[in-house]
Design a protein around this motif. Sequence first.
Motif, PDB file in Angstrom:
ATOM      1  N   ALA A  12       0.823  -1.204   0.000  1.00  0.00           N
ATOM      2  CA  ALA A  12       0.000   0.000   0.000  1.00  0.00           C
ATOM      3  C   ALA A  12       0.860   1.258   0.000  1.00  0.00           C
ATOM      4  O   ALA A  12       0.383   2.356  -0.240  1.00  0.00           O
ATOM      5  N   ALA A  13       2.155   1.069   0.267  1.00  0.00           N
ATOM      6  CA  ALA A  13       3.031   2.232   0.369  1.00  0.00           C
ATOM      7  C   ALA A  13       3.742   2.548  -0.945  1.00  0.00           C
ATOM      8  O   ALA A  13       4.357   3.592  -1.084  1.00  0.00           O
ATOM      9  N   VAL A  14       3.642   1.631  -1.912  1.00  0.00           N
ATOM     10  CA  VAL A  14       4.268   1.902  -3.217  1.00  0.00           C
ATOM     11  C   VAL A  14       3.540   3.078  -3.867  1.00  0.00           C
ATOM     12  O   VAL A  14       2.315   3.105  -3.907  1.00  0.00           O
ATOM     13  N   PRO A  15       4.270   4.077  -4.378  1.00  0.00           N
ATOM     14  CA  PRO A  15       3.608   5.211  -5.027  1.00  0.00           C
ATOM     15  C   PRO A  15       2.716   4.712  -6.179  1.00  0.00           C
ATOM     16  O   PRO A  15       3.133   3.861  -6.961  1.00  0.00           O
TER      17      PRO A  15
ATOM     18  N   MET B 275      -2.783  -3.427  -5.158  1.00  0.00           N
ATOM     19  CA  MET B 275      -2.519  -2.326  -4.230  1.00  0.00           C
ATOM     20  C   MET B 275      -3.401  -2.408  -2.976  1.00  0.00           C
ATOM     21  O   MET B 275      -2.937  -2.105  -1.874  1.00  0.00           O
ATOM     22  N   ILE B 276      -4.670  -2.806  -3.154  1.00  0.00           N
ATOM     23  CA  ILE B 276      -5.571  -2.787  -1.988  1.00  0.00           C
ATOM     24  C   ILE B 276      -5.608  -4.105  -1.208  1.00  0.00           C
ATOM     25  O   ILE B 276      -6.333  -4.213  -0.229  1.00  0.00           O
ATOM     26  N   ILE B 277      -4.799  -5.086  -1.632  1.00  0.00           N
ATOM     27  CA  ILE B 277      -4.744  -6.345  -0.866  1.00  0.00           C
ATOM     28  C   ILE B 277      -4.481  -6.100   0.627  1.00  0.00           C
ATOM     29  O   ILE B 277      -5.173  -6.641   1.474  1.00  0.00           O
ATOM     30  N   PRO B 278      -3.489  -5.266   0.959  1.00  0.00           N
ATOM     31  CA  PRO B 278      -3.253  -5.079   2.401  1.00  0.00           C
ATOM     32  C   PRO B 278      -4.441  -4.469   3.148  1.00  0.00           C
ATOM     33  O   PRO B 278      -4.614  -4.734   4.338  1.00  0.00           O
ATOM     34  N   TYR B 279      -5.260  -3.659   2.463  1.00  0.00           N
ATOM     35  CA  TYR B 279      -6.441  -3.124   3.148  1.00  0.00           C
ATOM     36  C   TYR B 279      -7.353  -4.268   3.558  1.00  0.00           C
ATOM     37  O   TYR B 279      -7.870  -4.319   4.663  1.00  0.00           O
ATOM     38  N   VAL B 280      -7.569  -5.198   2.609  1.00  0.00           N
ATOM     39  CA  VAL B 280      -8.451  -6.326   2.907  1.00  0.00           C
ATOM     40  C   VAL B 280      -7.813  -7.253   3.946  1.00  0.00           C
ATOM     41  O   VAL B 280      -8.429  -7.599   4.951  1.00  0.00           O
ATOM     42  N   SER B 281      -6.546  -7.615   3.719  1.00  0.00           N
ATOM     43  CA  SER B 281      -5.949  -8.635   4.582  1.00  0.00           C
ATOM     44  C   SER B 281      -5.748  -8.124   6.002  1.00  0.00           C
ATOM     45  O   SER B 281      -6.032  -8.827   6.963  1.00  0.00           O
ATOM     46  N   SER B 282      -5.307  -6.900   6.122  1.00  0.00           N
ATOM     47  CA  SER B 282      -4.985  -6.396   7.447  1.00  0.00           C
ATOM     48  C   SER B 282      -6.238  -6.250   8.311  1.00  0.00           C
ATOM     49  O   SER B 282      -6.286  -6.713   9.459  1.00  0.00           O
TER      50      SER B 282
END
Lengths: 275, 292
Positions: free
Chosen positions: B113-116, B154-161
Motif C-alpha cells: 500500500a506504500a508503493v507510489p 494495491m488494496i490487498i493489504p487493506y483487505v488482509s490487514s
Amino acid sequence: MTEILSKKKKKKKKNKTSVEKSVKSNFIISTESLNAYYSETQALFDINIQIPKLAVTAFIGPSGCGKSTLLRVFNRMNDYIDGFKTEGKVLVDDTDIYAKNIDTETLRKNVGMVFQKPNPFPKSIYENVAFGLKIQGINDKSFIEHRIEESLKQVALWGEVKDKMKKNAYGLSGGQQQRLCIARTLAVEPSVVLMDEPTSALDPISTGRIEELLFELRNNYSIVIVTHNMQQAARISDKTAFFWLGKIVEYNDTKKIFTNPKNKQTENYISGHFG
Amino acid sequence: MKKSSEKIIEKLLLSSALFTILTTLLIIAILLFETVKFFSEISIIDFFTDTEWTPLFDDKHFGILPLLSGTFLTSMVATLIALPVGLVIAIYLNEYSGNKFRKTIKPLLELLAAVPTVIYGFFALVIVTPFLQQFIPGLAGFSSLSAGIVMGIMIIPYVSSLSEDALFAVPKSLREASYGMGATKFQTVFKVTLPAASSGVIVAVILAISRAIGETMIVAIAAGQQPRLTLNPLVPVETITAYIVQVSLGDVPRESLEYTTIFAAGITLFIFTLILNNISFWLRNKFREKYD
Ligand SMILES: Nc1ncnc2c1ncn2[C@@H]1O[C@H](COP(=O)(O)OP(=O)(O)OP(=O)(O)O)[C@@H](O)[C@H]1O
Ligand SMILES: [Mg+2]
C-alpha cells in the motif's frame, strides 16, 4: 471402543455403541502415572484415577490445582497450548488417547465438553445444535431435526425455544445459553461429557436446572464436572476427587468424602477452612 | 504558571482541530457551489440518464453513466482480485502461520500500500497489459482489466490487514467450542471463525472498495481516457477520477461550463465514497458491540 483408533468414516451415524458394547471395564476413563507440563512447569503429578461409567464424577480443589488441566487432557484440548505435554497413559474406553495414531476429532466426538462461560456460536439456535452433526457430514434433515428436538428436550429447553429455532442464540439468557451448549454437546451422543464449572457464570435458578439435568443425564452419559461449589459436588456427584497442588489427594465415593474424609487437607477444604 | 501553559496548548490543539474541520467544510462548500452552477445549465435528469459524456467535444453530452461505469468496472476487477487474495492471506496468517512468520510478513504486505501509485500505473501499462495480451487477444493497450488488477494488488493489504483484525477478534471460546465438538481446523475456520468475523471482513472490503473508487493515478495511466458506457473490461474506459485529472491538467478555461463538470463529477464520487464509509462505520460499531 476401538472406533477411536481408526479414522472413523465421516458419514457414519453415531449410535451409542460405546456405552452399550464395551464391557471390558467399568471405567470410561483411566489414567496411569500421568504427568502434565506447561513448558517447564509441571501442572499434574502422577495422576492415577479411574472415572466410572454412567455416573457423575466431581473434581474439587482450590484454584490453580490442576482440575481444568486434567479435564482438558481427557479430550486433548490442551493440544492447542504451546509447550503442553504429557507423560503416562490416558485411556478412554480402553484406548490410549495419546497414542500416535489417535484421531483427535473422533475422540472429541466421543468425549464432549461444556465450558465455564456459555459459548454458543453466533448462529441460530437450530444451527448451534446441528453443528456437531453437520461437521460429521450428516445431511439427513429429518434425522438432524429429530436429534435437535431430543437434545433440547433433554436439557429442558425445547419448550422455551421451539418457536424460535431460527433466532440467534445470543438472544437467549445466560442460563438458556448454557443449556443450549449442553444440548449442542449431547446432540452428537458422546459417551463422556466433561464440564468445567458449567454453572459458575449462572444465577441460582439456572444452576438448579442444570443440576437437575445432570441427574437425568447420568443415566446415559459418563460425566466429569469441575466445581468450586461444595454443595453442588455433594448434591450431584457419585464420586469426588480432591485436588491439591497438581495431585489428587483423595478420591472416593462422594458420600465418604463429605462425611468421612480420610485426609486432613480434604477435610479442611470441604469444611471451608483452607489457606 | 503550569496552568496557563496548558491552556495555551489546549487552545492550539483546539484551533488545529477547528482548522481541519473548516478546511473540509470549505472544500464541500466550493464543490457544492460549483455543482449548483453546473446544474443550473444542465438538467440533473440528463446528468443521470444520458449515456454519453462528451463535455469537451462540439456535440456536448453530460451523462455521468460512462464515467460511473468506468469507475465501477475498475473497482470491480480490483475487488475480485483483492477479496480472495486478501482473505486467504488473513486466514493463513491468523489461523495457520506461526507468530514469527506473521510478524515478518505483515510489514512486507503493508508495503504494497506504500508503493507510489504512479509506479503501479506504469507497471500496469508496460508489464501487465503486454503480458495479458499474450493470452487475451482482444485486450486494448488501455483497459479496466489491467488497471483493475494492479489496483487490486494495491488494496490487498487493506483487505488482509482489517480482515485479520476481525479474525483475531473472534473469541477463543468459540474456536474451543468448535474443536470441542470434534471439528477440524478447516471446519472451524470456515464454519465458525470466518462467519463470526464476517461483519469485520465486510468492513475491510468496503473500505478497500472505497479506496479503489477514489484511486486516480493508476486508472489515469492504465485504464484510458475514453468515457464509455460498457461492462467489457478489455476496452479503454475513463473513471471519474481520471476525467477530473484530464480536465484539471488540460487547457479548459476556468469559468466555463466544461470546467464546472469536474465539480459535478467530483461530488458524485464524494457521495459514493461517503456512503461506503458510512456503511462501514455503522457496521464496525455494530460488530464491536457483539463481543464486548
Ligand atoms: N495455558 C497455560 N499456560 C501455562 N500454565 C498454565 C496454563 N493453564 C494453566 N496453567 C497452570 O497450571 C496450573 C493448573 O491450572 P488449572 O487451570 O488446571 O487449575 P484449576 O484447578 O482448573 O484452577 P481454577 O479452579 O482456578 O480453574 C496452574 O498453576 C496454572 O497456572
Ligand atoms: Mg479451572
